[in-house]
Design an enzyme around this catalytic site. Structure first.
Site, PDB file in Angstrom:
ATOM      1  CE1 TYR A  89       7.480 -21.990 -31.501  1.00  0.00           C
ATOM      2  CE2 TYR A  89       7.602 -24.375 -31.410  1.00  0.00           C
ATOM      3  CZ  TYR A  89       6.970 -23.192 -31.068  1.00  0.00           C
ATOM      4  OH  TYR A  89       5.825 -23.239 -30.301  1.00  0.00           O
ATOM      5  CG  HIS A  90      12.947 -24.003 -26.806  1.00  0.00           C
ATOM      6  ND1 HIS A  90      12.328 -25.013 -26.121  1.00  0.00           N
ATOM      7  CD2 HIS A  90      14.186 -23.883 -26.269  1.00  0.00           C
ATOM      8  CE1 HIS A  90      13.142 -25.477 -25.190  1.00  0.00           C
ATOM      9  NE2 HIS A  90      14.281 -24.814 -25.257  1.00  0.00           N
ATOM     10  N   GLY A  91      10.333 -26.086 -28.708  1.00  0.00           N
ATOM     11  CA  GLY A  91       9.129 -26.768 -28.257  1.00  0.00           C
ATOM     12  C   GLY A  91       9.071 -26.860 -26.746  1.00  0.00           C
ATOM     13  CB  SER A 156      15.841 -21.730 -29.126  1.00  0.00           C
ATOM     14  OG  SER A 156      14.476 -21.360 -29.099  1.00  0.00           O
ATOM     15  CD  GLU A 162       9.953 -19.824 -29.585  1.00  0.00           C
ATOM     16  OE1 GLU A 162       9.831 -18.695 -30.098  1.00  0.00           O
ATOM     17  OE2 GLU A 162      10.787 -20.661 -29.970  1.00  0.00           O
TER      18      GLU A 162
END
Length: 301
Positions: A89-91, A156, A162
Site C-alpha cells: 500500500y502506498h502512503g 505498489s 493512491e
C-alpha cells in the site's frame, strides 16, 4: 505581523518534516557521489562493491526510523529466499517503504528492486541513489530479468494515485493495474503482500479537489504537497505469500472468483491479501492521537 507569524509557523509545522525527508534523501545521494569519487568506482551500482556505503545509508535511515517512528518490521520470515513480487500500500510519502528497504538490507544484506513512477526519474540529482538502491522504471522486461536473477521486486499498484487520493480510510486505489500479476505469472514467483500501520497518520494529503484530480490525470504529476510528519508508530507487516501454482487451471480460478483470466484472479487474491493486512492491523478511519499513543504500547511489540 501576528497573522503573518502564525501563518509561517503553521506552514513550518505542516511541511517541515516532509521537506526534511527530501533534504536527507539528497544528502544520501551526495554521500554516494563522494564515495564513488573517492574510490573511483565504475562498477555496476547493484554489485557488492557498493555494500559498505549501502550499509552506512541504511543504518542512517534505520536510526531515523527508530527515533522518529519507533519503526518495527514484522513477517520477514514470509519473504522467500529466492525471487518474489512484493506488493504494498502506498502512503502519502512512502517513507515507510524506505525504512523497510533499509532494515531488510541490515538484517538480510538483501536488496529489493523497487518499481517507481516515471516522474521519480525526472527528479534532478538523484540518479546515483536510484541506481544503487535498485529503483527501476518497471517495464515488464526489466522486472522479468530481475526476478529471473533471483531478486525481490516490489510494486505498489496504486502508485502516485493512491498516494494522492487515498485517505485515512486506507482505500486501495489499484484501478485496472494488472501488469504485476502477469509478470509474477510469467516469472513463476510468489506474490507477497505488505502494509505499514498508521502510514496515513504520519503523512497526509489535503482533501481531494476536482482540479487536483484533473491535473494529475492529465499530467501524471503530483501537484498536491504532503503534510504532517508526526512521530506516530509505524509497523510494517509482511503477509503470507500467495504461491505460484503450476497445477491450477485458468478455468478453475475463473470459476472460483468469476474473473476472466488467471491474471485477474491473482490480482483479486493479492488485493484481498493487502486489504486483509489493513483490516487486521489498522484502525479505520485512522486516528492520529491513537497512532501517537501506540509509540508507548509495549504489549503490541
Amino acid at each position: 505581523v501576528i497573522i503573518a507569524s502564525l501563518t509561517i509557523s503553521a506552514i513550518l509545522v505542516f511541511f517541515i518534516v516532509p521537506l526534511t525527508i527530501v533534504f536527507l534523501i539528497y544528502l544520501s545521494n551526495i554521500l554516494l557521489l563522494i564515495y564513488q569519487r573517492n574510490n573511483d568506482l565504475k562498477a555496476d551500482p547493484l554489485s557488492d562493491v557498493w555494500d559498505s556505503v549501502r550499509k552506512t545509508i541504511a543504518s542512517f535511515w534505520d536510526i531515523y526510523a527508530r527515533i522518529w517512528h519507533g519503526y518495527e518490521l514484522h513477517g520477514v520470515e514470509n519473504l522467500p529466499e529466492g525471487p518474489g513480487m512484493l506488493v504494498y500500500y502506498h502512503g502519502a510519502i512512502p517513507i515507510d517503504y524506505l525504512y523497510f528497504l533499509s532494515r531488510l538490507f541490515l538484517w538480510k544484506k538483501r536488496l529489493c528492486l523497487s518499481v517507481a513512477d516515471h516522474f521519480v526519474f525526472r527528479l534532478p540529482g538523484l540518479k546515483l541513489l536510484l541506481r544503487v538502491t535498485g529503483v527501476i522504471p518497471g517495464t515488464r522486461e526489466e522486472c522479468l530479468v530481475a526476478l529471473k536473477n533471483g531478486h525481490l521486486v516490489s510494486v505498489s499498484p496504486g502508485g502516485v494515485r493512491e498516494a494522492l487520493f487515498s485517505d485515512e480510510s486506507y482505500q486501495l486505489m489499484w484501478g485496472n493495474r494488472k501488469g504485476f500479476a502477469q509478470v509474477a505469472l510469467d516469472a513463476k514467483v510468489p506474490i507477497i503482500p505488505m502494509y505499514t500501520q498508521n502510514v496515513r497518520e504520519g503523512y497526509r494529503m489535503f482533501k481531494e479537489r476536482r482540479i487536483f484530480r484533473q491535473l494529475y490525470e492529465s499530467t501524471r504529476l503530483p501537484f498536491t504537497p504532503p503534510y504532517g510528519g508526526l512521530p506516530v508508530k509505524f509497523r510494517t507487516y509482511i503477509g503470507k505469500p500467495i504461491p505460484y501454482d503450476p497445477n491450477i487451471t485458468t478455468e478453475e480460478l475463473v470459476e472460483k472468483v468469476r474473473y476472466f483470466s488467471l491474471q485477474y484472479s491473482i490480482i483479486y487474491f493479492t488485493k484481498t491479501a493487502v486489504q486483509a493486512l489493513i483490516s487486521k492491523h489498522q484502525t479505520i478511519p485512522g486516528n492520529i492521537w491513537k497512532a501517537l499513543l501506540e509509540r508507548f504500547d509495549k504489549h503490541r511489540k
